[in-house]
Design a protein around this motif. Structure first.
Motif, PDB file in Angstrom:
ATOM      1  N   ALA C  14     -93.871  22.919 -63.128  1.00  0.00           N
ATOM      2  CA  ALA C  14     -93.371  24.129 -62.475  1.00  0.00           C
ATOM      3  C   ALA C  14     -92.026  23.886 -61.819  1.00  0.00           C
ATOM      4  CB  ALA C  14     -94.382  24.605 -61.428  1.00  0.00           C
ATOM      5  N   LYS C  15     -91.775  22.612 -61.403  1.00  0.00           N
ATOM      6  CA  LYS C  15     -90.486  22.324 -60.789  1.00  0.00           C
ATOM      7  C   LYS C  15     -89.480  21.786 -61.789  1.00  0.00           C
ATOM      8  CE  LYS C  15     -91.598  22.802 -56.386  1.00  0.00           C
ATOM      9  NZ  LYS C  15     -90.936  23.365 -55.266  1.00  0.00           N
ATOM     10  N   ASN C  16     -89.748  21.973 -63.064  1.00  0.00           N
ATOM     11  CA  ASN C  16     -88.802  21.594 -64.114  1.00  0.00           C
ATOM     12  C   ASN C  16     -88.568  20.105 -64.223  1.00  0.00           C
ATOM     13  OD1 ASN C  16     -88.420  24.253 -64.764  1.00  0.00           O
ATOM     14  ND2 ASN C  16     -86.748  24.474 -63.297  1.00  0.00           N
ATOM     15  N   PHE C  17     -89.619  19.291 -64.041  1.00  0.00           N
ATOM     16  CA  PHE C  17     -89.462  17.864 -64.309  1.00  0.00           C
ATOM     17  C   PHE C  17     -89.888  17.594 -65.734  1.00  0.00           C
ATOM     18  CE2 PHE C  17     -88.206  15.984 -60.453  1.00  0.00           C
ATOM     19  CZ  PHE C  17     -88.777  16.681 -59.413  1.00  0.00           C
ATOM     20  N   GLN C  18     -89.175  16.667 -66.378  1.00  0.00           N
ATOM     21  CA  GLN C  18     -89.569  16.319 -67.739  1.00  0.00           C
ATOM     22  C   GLN C  18     -90.638  15.247 -67.684  1.00  0.00           C
ATOM     23  OE1 GLN C  18     -85.828  14.950 -69.148  1.00  0.00           O
ATOM     24  NE2 GLN C  18     -85.755  16.573 -70.667  1.00  0.00           N
ATOM     25  N   ILE C  19     -91.732  15.466 -68.434  1.00  0.00           N
ATOM     26  CA  ILE C  19     -92.857  14.543 -68.364  1.00  0.00           C
ATOM     27  C   ILE C  19     -93.149  13.999 -69.746  1.00  0.00           C
ATOM     28  CG2 ILE C  19     -95.255  14.279 -67.710  1.00  0.00           C
ATOM     29  CD1 ILE C  19     -94.957  16.631 -65.937  1.00  0.00           C
TER      30      ILE C  19
END
Lengths: 329, 139, 521
Positions: C14-19
């Motif tokens: 949701a916070k736009n981190f790439q996983i």
């Protein structure tokens, strides 16, 4: 002339200085062997048969090492405190009847029990000075702890030592020994038990071991010592242990009283004395092995909360028994 | 001993510390330590002790020296072929050399008393075949 | 509160981190510079048992990678950041997680990354005479060419004018087995502050491992610590096996478990004895160490040496357990099991042990969580973390055993945790011996490892041991990062010593089972 030679023999060889030294080393060996066997290990085994020469070997080894005196220490006190402590303790031992009469003949006087107890305090104070004069934080903490401990426990020690004096009706050591056809441990067993516990605190053995606490203050008041001075400091501590045990023997176990079968009665008196001293040391070592080391605040609290009231009570009980009950028996 | 067993049983019930009796028990038993070096102890069967090197099996591949983590094996020239020389003061006795050797020329013994005052005792030089036939460098 | 892995992933996305799932643990999170604190905050809010396991610094050429390895109740994630070499600064996370202070100092010392806002900047693992600007773990630094500065000849001041006396414990001190310096400032007999200085035994193992092959590195990392040597070897070889994607045969897994549990037994018995020595109880010390000798004999029988086992290798174990040895192992363990009730009764009933150990060095549960402590120190304060249960490795997933947790948080509780774990270890070894599968105990692996990276955690006797291994396709590893349990536990000591008497410092200290060779590597 013969008298002077006899005096010198008594003071220097038997039962004086040399005998006391060998007794000290023998008791040190007994202590280490008993402690080791209780801990399921061997103890000294290699020097001499069963390691009996080990304390002598340790003493000689220390004498051969280099002596370093710190620059910032009070040099005169630093150098002489170990020897003075050692001499005071040997002098105090000369008042106890080791072979039926005191070492220096005719030296006992009325009230010499108090004098001997005062000499213990002087010796402890000299040990404190030896730590205080080496300018090292570990030594000063160790020395302060020695002071706190022995000053606190001196008071119950003196009160408990008065119990046999009341039972014997005199403050002279020779009289106390002479009047013990029944040893006072039977007449006043509570005083015996408390006296041994308080003596444990005076001699700085576990659980009252804090002045020597290795894990915190490196070596307490012995930290800066090395070589011959350390040898005498350790010897002073061993003589202190023998002296404490001798005091217990003389006051409660009947000193040198015991049947003499053949030959010189002096030798039999010495033998009974040595056996009783060894028995006291074994009991004291058993207590050492059983416990961990307590903190200084726990020791001080134990003194003022438990030992002092208990010693007062025991003295009152003994006085009561001595005045009213025992004369009827 | 009858007395000590009784003491231990009493302490268990009364919730006094059990060491009171245990210590008396051990006073009369044999100690757990032994008088080394007058009484020797033998290590287990596959103990990793001093190496023994069979020069007859060696093929001079150099894998032992390459794989040694402590750089304790140096290949030296013996009669025209490279053979391993063991430097025991660097050795960590992991026996990776024995594992890497394709011909099982390095084996371990149970000898562990390697302390010495002479550093040249700790260098195992490979002995050439004509001087000592078969196994060499035994302790 | 504990978290679900899905919740974490949803919140991070949701916070736009790439996983990337499955990389470097459960997942790897790419965080641009400055955003790592936000990712960490999400993890901290979702789960109370979130803690920073380690911070790895790695030289990536033009930039320095800083990876935050974070463990939660059910997962283990890595937050990856990169900072350029000409401006290597990052914001600190010590306000969120106080236990990360030491980890950040180490990255500063060894790789030159500056963490802005760190409360106590200064040297941690390198000596004070190390020249400025030389960062050992950077690839262009050759250790043979580094010249140390001359040491300063100032006298050590014994008091700093504030009325407090400074007692310096260490580097040479009878209470410490290995050298470290702890300057304890006391007021009378009460401790007011502890200033640590570690790094006296720093041998540069991480740098040395980059110039040895993988096979030689197993022996090198084994010697980081003498007491927990098998755990280091296990963690390293498992990480390499993860990169190689090889499966170890089941018999090797069981044998490794047996060797690890024997290691745990001898380490716990050593600590329990050493604790006795610190409180002046020589008898207990002698008894514990006498009972430890048969365990060393068992280790000698199985692996060939009493302490350092050298028995693990990439692909399995080097030697098999013989059938004839199994009755001997079981007989020794039965003898040890008979002695445990005596020791437990001692801890319950002996008055001097209770006076010296109870209510000493109390670590509350919230402090234990914030300071990221591991191992028996955490389990003695009610935090139930154990890598053998959280992320089973080797044969632990198939062997039933209990996790031991006490809630008192004092020295006495920690020692009791270790005593109970001795009994559990005996149970594990006996189960493993009864269910030992047959078959091969080793598979062959190539000497050159393909490029890749892996993280691995192992439960050493002192706590969670963490390894990160990166390979670049040659026969030598690119980076080996080790985070040992005592490194994570020392900040706990700095906190528990305050307000207590100086006579309580040795038992307090020994109860966290310090191993400084591990700490300094």
């Amino acid at each position: 002339m013969i008298d002077y030679l006899w005096l010198i023999f008594r003071v220097l060889v038997f039962p004086g200085f040399t005998f006391i030294l060998f007794l000290t080393m023998f008791c040190d060996w007994i202590e280490r062997k008993i402690e080791a066997r209780m801990q399921n290990r061997m103890g000294p085994s290699f020097t001499g048969p069963s390691g009996i020469l080990q304390p002598l070997a340790d003493f000689i080894k220390l004498l051969t090492k280099e002596e370093i005196t710190p620059n910032e220490s009070r040099k005169s006190i630093f150098r002489f405190a170990p020897f003075f402590a050692f001499s005071v303790l040997i002098f105090a031992l000369c008042f106890l009847p080791i072979d039926g009469a005191s070492v220096i003949p005719n030296v006992s006087f009325g009230g010499d029990l108090i004098f001997v107890m005062a000499l213990i305090s002087v010796a402890n104070f000299l040990l404190f000075l030896s730590g205080w004069s080496s300018s090292n934080p570990y030594s000063s903490i160790g020395a302060a702890r020695v002071l706190t401990q022995f000053l606190g426990y001196d008071i119950p020690l003196l009160m408990l030592a008065l119990a046999p004096a009341f039972l014997a009706g005199s403050l002279t050591i020779a009289t106390i020994v002479a009047r013990q056809w029944i040893p006072f441990v039977v007449l006043a067993p509570w005083a015996f038990i408390f006296f041994i516990i308080t003596m444990q605190a005076e001699l700085e053995k576990d659980p009252f071991d804090i002045p020597h606490a290795e894990s915190e203050v490196v070596a307490g008041y012995e930290t800066e010592y090395s070589g011959g001075k350390l040898a005498f400091l350790k010897l002073a501590r061993d003589v202190q242990i023998v002296f404490g045990a001798s005091l217990v023997t003389v006051l409660f176990l009947g000193g040198t009283n015991g049947p003499a079968f053949f030959g010189l009665p002096e030798l039999w008196s010495t033998l009974w004395f040595v056996l009783k001293v060894v028995a006291v040391i074994v009991i004291s070592e058993y207590m050492t092995v059983l416990f961990a080391r307590l903190r200084i605040d726990q020791i001080v609290r134990a003194n003022w909360k438990f030992m002092l009231p208990l010693s007062v009570l025991s003295l009152l009980l003994t006085i009561g028994l001595a005045v009213w009950v025992y004369p009827m028996v | 001993m009858g007395l000590s067993n009784g003491v231990i049983a009493m302490t268990k019930k009364n919730l006094i510390s059990p060491i009171v009796g245990e210590v008396l028990n051990y006073l009369f038993k044999k100690p757990a330590t032994g008088k080394y070096p007058f009484v020797k102890c033998t290590p287990a069967e596959d103990f990793r002790g001093k190496q023994v090197f069979d020069i007859a099996l060696c093929v001079s591949c150099g894998l032992c020296s390459r794989d040694c983590p402590a750089k304790a094996i140096e290949m030296v020239d013996v009669n025209g072929k490279k053979r391993p020389m063991f430097l025991l003061d660097r050795c960590i006795f992991c026996y990776q050399c024995a594992e890497s050797c394709p011909r099982n020329a390095i084996k371990s013994t149970e000898f562990f008393e390697l302390a010495t005052t002479n550093k040249s005792d700790l260098v195992l030089k490979p002995q050439p075949l004509d001087q000592k036939p078969g196994v060499s460098n035994v302790a | 509160m504990t978290s679900n892995n899905l919740d974490i992933l949803k919140a991070l996305e949701a916070k736009n981190f790439q996983i990337q799932i499955g990389k470097l643990g459960t997942a790897a999170i790419q965080a641009p510079v400055g955003k790592h604190r936000d990712a960490l905050k999400i993890l901290l809010d979702l789960d109370e048992k979130t803690a920073v396991t380690a911070i790895t610094g790695i030289d990536l050429g033009a930039s320095v990678g800083v990876y935050y390895h974070v463990r939660t109740s059910n997962s283990f994630v890595t937050i990856q950041c990169e900072v350029p070499k000409d401006k290597p600064t990052l914001a600190t996370i010590t306000d969120l997680v106080p236990g990360a202070a030491f980890h950040e100092l180490e990255v500063t010392d060894l790789l030159g990354v500056v963490f802005e806002g760190h409360p106590n900047p200064g040297r941690l693992v390198l000596p004070d005479t190390w020249p400025e600007g030389v960062y050992p773990l950077r690839k262009d630094v050759k250790i043979n060419e580094v010249k140390l500065n001359t040491p300063s000849s100032e006298d050590v001041k014994l008091s700093d004018g504030s009325g407090l006396v400074k007692i310096v414990i260490g580097p040479h001190h009878p209470a410490l087995l290995e050298p470290e310096k702890f300057a304890v400032l006391v007021d009378g007999e009460t401790v007011k502050k502890v200033e640590p200085r570690i790094g006296y035994v720093h041998r540069g193992v991480e740098k040395a491992s980059e110039s040895k092959t993988y096979l030689q590195d197993v022996y090198l990392v084994e010697r980081i610590c003498g007491i927990c040597n098998s755990c280091h070897a296990t963690a390293f070889v498992e990480a390499v096996e993860k990169i190689l994607k090889t499966d170890v045969p089941p018999r090797a897994k069981y044998i490794r478990t047996i060797i690890l549990e024997l290691n745990r037994l001898h380490s716990h018995l050593l600590t329990l004895g050493h604790a006795g020595l610190e409180i002046g109880y020589e008898t207990l010390f002698q008894y514990f160490w006498r009972d430890r000798e048969p365990i060393m004999d068992l280790t000698e029988m199985i692996t060939g040496n009493r302490v350092i086992s050298s028995s693990l290798t990439v692909g399995g174990v080097r030697r098999d357990i013989k059938e004839a040895d199994i009755p001997k192992i079981k007989a020794t363990l039965t003898e040890l099991r008979k002695k445990i009730p005596f020791y437990k009764q001692m801890y319950e009933n002996e008055p001097s042990i209770r006076m010296r150990m109870q209510k000493v060095g109390v670590l509350a549960r919230e402090d234990a969580l914030k300071l990221c402590v591991v191992g028996p120190v955490a389990r003695g304060s009610g935090v139930d973390i154990d890598v053998r249960k959280d992320e089973p490795y080797e044969a632990y997933g198939e062997i039933p055993f209990k996790e031991v947790v006490y809630t008192a948080g004092d020295t006495w509780a920690r020692m009791n945790v270790r005593m109970d774990e001795v009994e559990e270890s005996i149970n594990i070894i006996e189960y493993a011996l009864d269910h030992l599968p047959s078959g091969a105990y080793r598979v062959k692996v190539p000497r050159v490892v393909p490029p890749g990276e892996a993280v691995n955690r192992v439960e050493a006797p002192r706590g969670e041991l963490f390894y990160y291994v990166k390979s670049n396709g040659t026969a030598f590893p690119e980076r080996v990062k080790v985070r040992t349990p005592t490194f994570a536990n020392i900040p706990a000591f700095l906190k528990t010593a305050i307000g207590e008497s100086i006579a309580d410092v040795p038992p307090n200290f020994v109860s966290l089972d310090p191993c400084f060779s591990c700490t300094d590597r």
